[in-house]
Design an enzyme around this catalytic site. Structure first.
Site, PDB file in Angstrom:
ATOM      1  N   ARG A   1       2.215   1.948   4.617  1.00 43.55           N
ATOM      2  CA  ARG A   1       1.936   2.930   3.562  1.00 43.55           C
ATOM      3  C   ARG A   1       3.114   3.838   3.225  1.00 43.55           C
ATOM      4  O   ARG A   1       2.966   4.791   2.486  1.00 43.55           O
ATOM      5  CB  ARG A   1       0.676   3.728   3.899  1.00 43.55           C
ATOM      6  CG  ARG A   1      -0.534   2.834   3.851  1.00 43.55           C
ATOM      7  CD  ARG A   1      -1.870   3.524   4.000  1.00 43.55           C
ATOM      8  NE  ARG A   1      -2.779   2.521   4.494  1.00 43.55           N
ATOM      9  CZ  ARG A   1      -2.938   2.239   5.785  1.00 43.55           C
ATOM     10  NH1 ARG A   1      -2.330   2.948   6.705  1.00 43.55           N
ATOM     11  NH2 ARG A   1      -3.720   1.267   6.151  1.00 43.55           N
TER      12      ARG A   1
ATOM     13  N   CYS B   1      -9.946 -12.909   7.650  1.00 43.56           N
ATOM     14  CA  CYS B   1      -8.696 -13.113   6.905  1.00 43.56           C
ATOM     15  C   CYS B   1      -8.854 -14.152   5.790  1.00 43.56           C
ATOM     16  O   CYS B   1      -8.332 -13.973   4.692  1.00 43.56           O
ATOM     17  CB  CYS B   1      -7.567 -13.557   7.835  1.00 43.56           C
ATOM     18  SG  CYS B   1      -6.945 -12.238   8.887  1.00 43.56           S
TER      19      CYS B   1
ATOM     20  N   TRP C   1      -8.767   3.983   2.454  1.00 43.55           N
ATOM     21  CA  TRP C   1      -7.492   4.701   2.623  1.00 43.55           C
ATOM     22  C   TRP C   1      -6.852   5.092   1.297  1.00 43.55           C
ATOM     23  O   TRP C   1      -5.986   5.964   1.273  1.00 43.55           O
ATOM     24  CB  TRP C   1      -6.507   3.836   3.422  1.00 43.55           C
ATOM     25  CG  TRP C   1      -6.151   2.607   2.651  1.00 43.55           C
ATOM     26  CD1 TRP C   1      -6.796   1.407   2.713  1.00 43.55           C
ATOM     27  CD2 TRP C   1      -5.154   2.484   1.646  1.00 43.55           C
ATOM     28  NE1 TRP C   1      -6.250   0.541   1.793  1.00 43.55           N
ATOM     29  CE2 TRP C   1      -5.237   1.181   1.131  1.00 43.55           C
ATOM     30  CE3 TRP C   1      -4.190   3.356   1.120  1.00 43.55           C
ATOM     31  CZ2 TRP C   1      -4.402   0.713   0.118  1.00 43.55           C
ATOM     32  CZ3 TRP C   1      -3.357   2.887   0.099  1.00 43.55           C
ATOM     33  CH2 TRP C   1      -3.464   1.575  -0.386  1.00 43.55           C
TER      34      TRP C   1
ATOM     35  N   GLU D   1       0.816  -1.223   0.000  1.00 48.46           N
ATOM     36  CA  GLU D   1       0.000   0.000   0.000  1.00 48.46           C
ATOM     37  C   GLU D   1       0.843   1.264   0.000  1.00 48.46           C
ATOM     38  O   GLU D   1       0.310   2.365   0.127  1.00 48.46           O
ATOM     39  CB  GLU D   1      -0.928  -0.009   1.236  1.00 48.46           C
ATOM     40  CG  GLU D   1      -1.940  -1.151   1.224  1.00 48.46           C
ATOM     41  CD  GLU D   1      -2.985  -1.062   2.338  1.00 48.46           C
ATOM     42  OE1 GLU D   1      -2.848  -0.201   3.231  1.00 48.46           O
ATOM     43  OE2 GLU D   1      -3.938  -1.862   2.308  1.00 48.46           O
TER      44      GLU D   1
ATOM     45  N   LYS E   1     -15.188   7.552   4.949  1.00 53.65           N
ATOM     46  CA  LYS E   1     -15.951   6.337   4.664  1.00 53.65           C
ATOM     47  C   LYS E   1     -17.454   6.577   4.600  1.00 53.65           C
ATOM     48  O   LYS E   1     -18.170   5.853   3.910  1.00 53.65           O
ATOM     49  CB  LYS E   1     -15.668   5.305   5.760  1.00 53.65           C
ATOM     50  CG  LYS E   1     -14.402   4.493   5.578  1.00 53.65           C
ATOM     51  CD  LYS E   1     -14.420   3.395   6.633  1.00 53.65           C
ATOM     52  CE  LYS E   1     -13.160   2.572   6.647  1.00 53.65           C
ATOM     53  NZ  LYS E   1     -13.232   1.576   7.756  1.00 53.65           N
TER      54      LYS E   1
ATOM     55  N   ASP F   1     -18.232   2.046  11.786  1.00 53.00           N
ATOM     56  CA  ASP F   1     -16.829   2.031  11.346  1.00 53.00           C
ATOM     57  C   ASP F   1     -16.577   3.128  10.308  1.00 53.00           C
ATOM     58  O   ASP F   1     -15.778   2.961   9.395  1.00 53.00           O
ATOM     59  CB  ASP F   1     -16.437   0.648  10.788  1.00 53.00           C
ATOM     60  CG  ASP F   1     -14.946   0.517  10.539  1.00 53.00           C
ATOM     61  OD1 ASP F   1     -14.166   1.335  11.086  1.00 53.00           O
ATOM     62  OD2 ASP F   1     -14.554  -0.396   9.787  1.00 53.00           O
TER      63      ASP F   1
ATOM     64  N   ALA G   1      -8.622   0.093  16.374  1.00 53.27           N
ATOM     65  CA  ALA G   1      -9.925   0.372  16.983  1.00 53.27           C
ATOM     66  C   ALA G   1     -10.905  -0.799  16.852  1.00 53.27           C
ATOM     67  O   ALA G   1     -11.874  -0.866  17.608  1.00 53.27           O
ATOM     68  CB  ALA G   1     -10.541   1.636  16.385  1.00 53.27           C
ATOM     69  N   GLU G   2     -10.659  -1.734  15.939  1.00 58.31           N
ATOM     70  CA  GLU G   2     -11.528  -2.919  15.878  1.00 58.31           C
ATOM     71  C   GLU G   2     -11.302  -3.818  17.095  1.00 58.31           C
ATOM     72  O   GLU G   2     -12.134  -4.637  17.449  1.00 58.31           O
ATOM     73  CB  GLU G   2     -11.226  -3.727  14.613  1.00 58.31           C
ATOM     74  CG  GLU G   2     -12.042  -3.312  13.408  1.00 58.31           C
ATOM     75  CD  GLU G   2     -11.865  -1.859  13.055  1.00 58.31           C
ATOM     76  OE1 GLU G   2     -10.724  -1.444  12.782  1.00 58.31           O
ATOM     77  OE2 GLU G   2     -12.855  -1.125  13.080  1.00 58.31           O
TER      78      GLU G   2
HETATM   79 CA    CA Z   1     -12.036   0.587  11.489  1.00 53.73          CA
END
Ligand code: CA
Length: 681
Positions: free
Chosen positions: A126, A610, A398, A74, A337, A310, A187-188
């Site tokens: 990134r 995943c 992102w 990324e 988002k 989210d 944060a998840e």
């Molecule tokens: Ca998130």
């Protein structure tokens, strides 16, 4: 005497170039690419125009570099003094000759593979920051490392968060006024967001700004948090963390001396659990303007008060000057988002406009009189499960957008990926793992269902509407670059690299890639030749959680490459081709429908983010339907004892029992048999 001469020589050199090498502020020509978004304004616009709309079809590969990675890429590469600096998966840094791709050095920080369990959205990075002969990188396990730009040797290293907690770093650091600014993600999982500034020379902590209040029985760390506290009502959010992680976007305006930072979603996701009395929950999902010297908050704008979806505001923050109603305004753009495109006065934080750039169902509109969204009915899914647009992957994630001051358009990689949100009635805080407070089975198994879209959108921020839109074959396409050659460049999720005319979107150039592309391209010039460079490596949150990898990703094993183009380039990509054979049948152990249902539930709570919903892999992590019979037999050791921890597969013995694993195996066996029977027809 000799020594004095040396001192004099050093002094003379210092006067000629007081900041030493890699001095970004001086590059107005576009020959280098010195900052994450090229400049501190993060416009990702290059004034270079050797490659233009008339000759771009003659682009060819100048060189390519094997990143030796099979996970997501990324990074935005940086270019200074003829050297290109970038990062690959697992926070590996490399420097190559920007004209030839020849490796100068490579630095592997040795991130423990078990850290993958805390990386919601792949083991990505990134990119780096450059400053005074040093390269700065934040690692997945939370270290900020300064490297010597010539050799890649570490100069200093600091741990930026408590390693026992589920934080990660995936974002690129920025250097502002000799301070290295870095945030984090997580944060998840249940963490408390913060941003830190370190002295670029020494690594000493200069300041830290927490984005959400901590335990209210303790004194608040800042006046800003004291003001935020009344917007959190009831509940014990600080035990889960509260969220608000600043994991990606930043920009800096030197004249206003304001550092802009985007903050993320709540921990847990649902306000009902986090702050049962309601409230805006400052400073979640917000754009913050901070003083870079002190970390003091000057103003904030919250895009999604009470976030429960989210809806991070960590998306690209881009600074531009715009004439609005006859008056030049210093503005800031963000397409977070939540689906609204925001234009703010960046001196004051005043909201100038907010308009949907994709279909939005959580709010009817944003009320300009008070800057607040008007929530749609059942937006908070308190009356039952509901599919909301945008879903948690956002109308835009992102992947950086780009602003072309010549066309007056913002180019946005947009998408539509709906998800069904439902409260988890059995939520308990479990430190170190996913703590979202939503029903994982309903959520994970609904991702990828419904109308999935991905597009490149050219948005007019004055007219507040799209001027053109190109629909791609899938969502999760690459970030953007626009140039004075009237061009927009983008890699795609269908494994191509494309150039379009910036004014109307017409496709002018297309090249095949080794795998799906999510990273944004850059451009630079060496010895009079303009180059375009981009990393190809399919990955990131949606790539893991979707069940539809690009065919090229599967065929190449997601072979990571950095690819540079120039006019008349004649290079070719060496792409491995892996034959994917159907798996052998597994001698069935007797399973019951109840066991398979238990396996379905456990898989979608613990594995699908995943390994993909319905056990269909997204192309970057093994598709378990194809795993060897030996893997199926060793499932207890892999899931419970950590037999594959060194490969990045965490152990789950704290959360799953042997019966759970056997149920997961029963479900996997069923999915494998379904694949075989499908292939037989
Ligand atoms: Ca998130």
């Amino acid at each position: 005497m000799k020594r004095n001469l040396g001192v004099l020589l050093l002094l003379a050199l210092a006067c000629a170039n007081p900041d030493g090498r890699l001095r970004p502020e001086t590059d107005a020509t576009g020959v280098s690419w010195l900052r994450h978004g090229r400049t501190d304004a993060e416009q990702r616009f290059s004034p270079l125009h050797q490659i233009d709309e008339h000759n771009v079809a003659q682009l060819g590969i100048a060189w390519s570099y094997d990143t030796r990675s099979i996970r997501g890429l990324e990074a935005t590469p940086l270019v200074a003094d003829g050297v290109l600096y970038a990062t690959a998966s697992w926070s590996v840094v490399f420097a190559v000759d920007a004209a030839t791709g020849e490796e100068r050095w490579r630095y592997d920080p040795g991130v423990p593979r078990s850290k993958a369990v805390h990386a919601c959205c792949d083991v990505v990075n990134r990119g780096v920051a450059l400053h005074r002969g040093r390269v700065y990188v934040g690692t997945l396990d939370g270290r900020l490392i300064a490297l010597d730009a010539d050799t890649g040797a570490p100069v200093w290293e600091v741990q930026t968060f408590d390693p026992a907690q589920a934080y990660t770093i995936t974002g690129a650091p920025r250097v502002v006024k000799n301070k290295v600014i870095i945030g984090n993600g997580g944060a998840e999982y249940g963490v408390r967001g913060f941003v830190s500034a370190y002295d670029a020379a020494t690594g000493d902590l200069a300041w830290r700004f927490y984005t959400v209040p901590g335990d209210p029985s303790l004194p608040p760390e800042s006046a800003a948090l004291e003001r935020a506290l009344p917007t959190w009502k009831g509940g014990r959010w600080w035990e889960v963390g509260g969220g608000g992680t600043a994991w990606d976007s930043m920009a800096y305006d030197a004249k206003l001396d304001l550092l802009y930072i985007g903050t993320g979603n709540g921990s847990p996701w649902t306000r009902k659990l986090r702050s049962p009395g309601g409230g805006d929950n400052l400073y979640l999902s917000s754009i913050l303007a901070l003083r870079p010297d002190s970390g003091e908050l000057v103003w904030h704008y919250q895009t999604t008060p009470g976030d429960s979806w989210d809806y991070t505001a960590t998306q690209h923050i881009l600074l531009a000057d715009l004439e609005i109603a006859g008056r030049m305004r210093q503005v800031l753009f963000q397409a977070p988002k939540n689906g609204f495109f925001y234009v703010l006065d960046r001196a004051t934080g005043e909201l100038l406009s907010a308009d949907p750039y994709v279909p939005v169902s959580w709010a009817t509109h944003v009320d300009l009189s008070n800057g607040r969204p008007v929530y749609a009915e059942n937006a908070f899914y308190e009356d039952g499960p509901t599919s909301v647009l945008p879903g948690p992957t956002g109308g835009h994630s992102w992947h950086p957008m780009s602003w072309n001051p010549q066309t007056g358009l913002v180019y946005i990689p947009v998408q539509q990926i709906p998800m069904v949100y439902a409260h988890d009635p059995h939520f308990v805080h479990r430190p170190g793992i996913w703590n979202m407070g939503i029903d994982g089975v309903v959520g994970a198994s609904s991702i990828g269902k419904g109308a999935i879209e991905g597009a490149l959108l050219a948005w007019d921020p004055l007219a507040k509407r799209p001027v053109w839109r190109i629909d791609h074959r899938r969502p999760w396409n690459g970030g953007l670059l626009t140039t004075a050659g009237n061009l927009v460049f983008q890699g795609t999720g269908h494994a191509t690299f494309e150039a379009r005319r910036a004014t109307d979107g017409e496709l002018l150039f297309q090249a095949p890639m080794t795998t799906g592309v999510v990273a944004p391209p850059i451009t630079y010039q060496i010895d009079g030749e303009q180059y375009i460079a981009v990393l190809a490596g399919w990955g990131g949150g949606f790539a893991l959680a979707s069940a539809d990898p690009p065919a090229e990703t599967v065929a190449s094993g997601n072979a990571g490459r950095l690819i540079a183009f120039k006019l008349g380039g004649t290079g070719a990509l060496d792409v491995p081709t892996l034959a994917r054979e159907l798996p052998s049948p597994i001698a069935s152990r007797p399973t019951t429908a109840k066991q398979r249902k238990r396996g379905f539930d456990a898989f979608h709570v613990w594995c699908a983010t995943c390994h993909g919903p319905a056990a269909i892999g997204g192309g970057t992590i093994p598709d378990l339907r194809y795993s060897s019979v030996a893997t199926y037999q060793a499932l207890d050791a892999i899931v419970l004892d950590g037999a594959y921890e060194a490969k990045g597969m965490p152990r789950f013995d704290e959360w799953l029992s042997q019966d759970d694993v056997h149920a997961i195996r029963a479900y996997l066996t069923q999915q494998r048999e379904a694949l075989l029977s499908e292939a037989a027809h």
